[in-house]
Motif scaffolding. Structure first.
Motif, PDB file in Angstrom:
ATOM      1  N   GLU A 135       0.831  -1.208   0.000  1.00 59.39           N
ATOM      2  CA  GLU A 135       0.000   0.000   0.000  1.00 59.39           C
ATOM      3  C   GLU A 135       0.865   1.258   0.000  1.00 59.39           C
ATOM      4  O   GLU A 135       0.553   2.233  -0.706  1.00 59.39           O
ATOM      5  CB  GLU A 135      -0.923  -0.016   1.214  1.00 59.39           C
ATOM      6  CG  GLU A 135      -2.017  -1.082   1.142  1.00 59.39           C
ATOM      7  CD  GLU A 135      -2.859  -1.116   2.397  1.00 59.39           C
ATOM      8  OE1 GLU A 135      -2.525  -0.360   3.343  1.00 59.39           O
ATOM      9  OE2 GLU A 135      -3.834  -1.894   2.437  1.00 59.39           O
ATOM     10  N   ASP A 136       1.964   1.228   0.780  1.00 65.40           N
ATOM     11  CA  ASP A 136       2.869   2.383   0.792  1.00 65.40           C
ATOM     12  C   ASP A 136       3.505   2.588  -0.580  1.00 65.40           C
ATOM     13  O   ASP A 136       3.618   3.730  -1.063  1.00 65.40           O
ATOM     14  CB  ASP A 136       3.959   2.183   1.849  1.00 65.40           C
ATOM     15  CG  ASP A 136       3.392   2.193   3.258  1.00 65.40           C
ATOM     16  OD1 ASP A 136       2.285   2.745   3.445  1.00 65.40           O
ATOM     17  OD2 ASP A 136       4.046   1.637   4.171  1.00 65.40           O
ATOM     18  N   LEU A 137       3.920   1.478  -1.209  1.00 67.26           N
ATOM     19  CA  LEU A 137       4.518   1.588  -2.544  1.00 67.26           C
ATOM     20  C   LEU A 137       3.520   2.135  -3.555  1.00 67.26           C
ATOM     21  O   LEU A 137       3.860   2.992  -4.392  1.00 67.26           O
ATOM     22  CB  LEU A 137       5.025   0.212  -3.001  1.00 67.26           C
ATOM     23  CG  LEU A 137       6.269  -0.326  -2.286  1.00 67.26           C
ATOM     24  CD1 LEU A 137       6.557  -1.749  -2.742  1.00 67.26           C
ATOM     25  CD2 LEU A 137       7.475   0.566  -2.554  1.00 67.26           C
ATOM     26  N   VAL A 138       2.273   1.639  -3.481  1.00 63.64           N
ATOM     27  CA  VAL A 138       1.246   2.131  -4.408  1.00 63.64           C
ATOM     28  C   VAL A 138       0.992   3.614  -4.179  1.00 63.64           C
ATOM     29  O   VAL A 138       0.887   4.407  -5.133  1.00 63.64           O
ATOM     30  CB  VAL A 138      -0.053   1.314  -4.235  1.00 63.64           C
ATOM     31  CG1 VAL A 138      -1.199   1.956  -5.013  1.00 63.64           C
ATOM     32  CG2 VAL A 138       0.155  -0.119  -4.707  1.00 63.64           C
ATOM     33  N   GLN A 139       0.910   3.999  -2.889  1.00 60.31           N
ATOM     34  CA  GLN A 139       0.671   5.409  -2.582  1.00 60.31           C
ATOM     35  C   GLN A 139       1.833   6.280  -3.064  1.00 60.31           C
ATOM     36  O   GLN A 139       1.624   7.341  -3.671  1.00 60.31           O
ATOM     37  CB  GLN A 139       0.466   5.574  -1.078  1.00 60.31           C
ATOM     38  CG  GLN A 139       0.081   6.987  -0.665  1.00 60.31           C
ATOM     39  CD  GLN A 139      -0.189   7.078   0.818  1.00 60.31           C
ATOM     40  OE1 GLN A 139      -0.083   6.078   1.527  1.00 60.31           O
ATOM     41  NE2 GLN A 139      -0.540   8.260   1.284  1.00 60.31           N
ATOM     42  N   ASN A 140       3.073   5.814  -2.805  1.00 59.81           N
ATOM     43  CA  ASN A 140       4.236   6.570  -3.272  1.00 59.81           C
ATOM     44  C   ASN A 140       4.271   6.642  -4.798  1.00 59.81           C
ATOM     45  O   ASN A 140       4.617   7.681  -5.379  1.00 59.81           O
ATOM     46  CB  ASN A 140       5.518   5.923  -2.760  1.00 59.81           C
ATOM     47  CG  ASN A 140       5.651   6.048  -1.249  1.00 59.81           C
ATOM     48  OD1 ASN A 140       5.138   6.993  -0.653  1.00 59.81           O
ATOM     49  ND2 ASN A 140       6.337   5.095  -0.632  1.00 59.81           N
ATOM     50  N   HIS A 141       3.911   5.525  -5.431  1.00 56.62           N
ATOM     51  CA  HIS A 141       3.894   5.521  -6.894  1.00 56.62           C
ATOM     52  C   HIS A 141       2.870   6.516  -7.430  1.00 56.62           C
ATOM     53  O   HIS A 141       3.153   7.266  -8.385  1.00 56.62           O
ATOM     54  CB  HIS A 141       3.578   4.110  -7.391  1.00 56.62           C
ATOM     55  CG  HIS A 141       3.445   4.006  -8.875  1.00 56.62           C
ATOM     56  ND1 HIS A 141       4.518   4.126  -9.725  1.00 56.62           N
ATOM     57  CD2 HIS A 141       2.341   3.818  -9.663  1.00 56.62           C
ATOM     58  CE1 HIS A 141       4.106   4.000 -10.977  1.00 56.62           C
ATOM     59  NE2 HIS A 141       2.787   3.801 -10.965  1.00 56.62           N
TER      60      HIS A 141
END
Length: 217
Positions: A152-158
């Motif tokens: 979820e953090d990676l998706v949000q950062n992306h």
């Protein structure tokens, strides 16, 4: 719980055992002593009493019994002896069957004890594996939750990075459009200046020519 062997209960087998023993002792006593006693079934009155010899002779009280009565008694004795032998044989068969059943029951009890011990060991092993499984399941759940949070953090950062890149691209597009407009304006000014310069050059050349003509005159 009442148990049955070959159709007879344990109590019936015990009664049969004592009956066979009593009949055997009675028949042995009669066979060796040749004593007999005849009673009436209705009143219990003694009809004849005496001793029977091997040759069938009789010595009794009260005049003794007739040959027919003696033969009848001998037949009854033989029938009782045969019945006693049958009872004894049946008891021996039942006792042998009882021993076999008892041995089988002991074997079954031993197998049951072994099976119960194995069941205890299997239950303990299952409990141990269940504890291990719950520990592995808990660790896997924690790892899955951590991986889910990281994803979820990676998706949000992306998404944030994509938004930033889109904003930068849009800003560069606006700047490029503005630069193109400035370039167009500068091109127009350059063209105008070029035209003015050309006109000035033509005017200067014409003025020089006129000056030269005047000097020649």
């Amino acid at each position: 719980m009442q148990q049955f062997f070959m159709g007879f209960s344990r109590a019936e087998i015990i009664v049969m055992k004592h009956t066979v023993k009593y009949l055997t002792e009675t028949m042995e006593r009669l066979l060796y002593s040749n004593e007999f006693e005849v009673r009436r079934c209705a009143t219990g009155e003694i009809v004849s009493q005496g001793r029977c010899h091997v040759n069938g002779a009789m010595n009794g009280n009260g005049g003794g019994a007739s040959d027919e009565e003696v033969q009848k008694l001998l037949k009854e004795r033989d029938a009782a002896r045969s019945e006693a032998e049958k009872l004894h044989a049946n008891y021996a068969t039942l006792y042998a069957a009882y021993n076999q059943v008892r041995e089988a029951a002991n074997d079954i009890r031993t197998e049951f004890e072994d099976a119960r011990e194995k069941l205890k060991l299997a239950t303990a092993e299952i409990d141990e594996w269940q504890v291990k499984f719950m520990s592995i399941k808990e660790n896997a759940t924690n790892e899955l939750e951590r991986a889910s949070r990281e994803y979820e953090d990676l998706v949000q950062n992306h998404e944030e990075n994509v938004k930033g890149l889109r904003l930068r691209a849009k800003r560069h597009a606006i700047e490029l459009s503005s630069k193109n407009e400035e370039i167009d304006v500068l091109k127009k000014r350059v063209e105008e200046l070029s035209a003015i310069c050309d006109q000035l050059i033509e005017d200067v050349d014409l003025s020089d020519q006129m000056s030269a003509v005047s000097m020649d005159a």
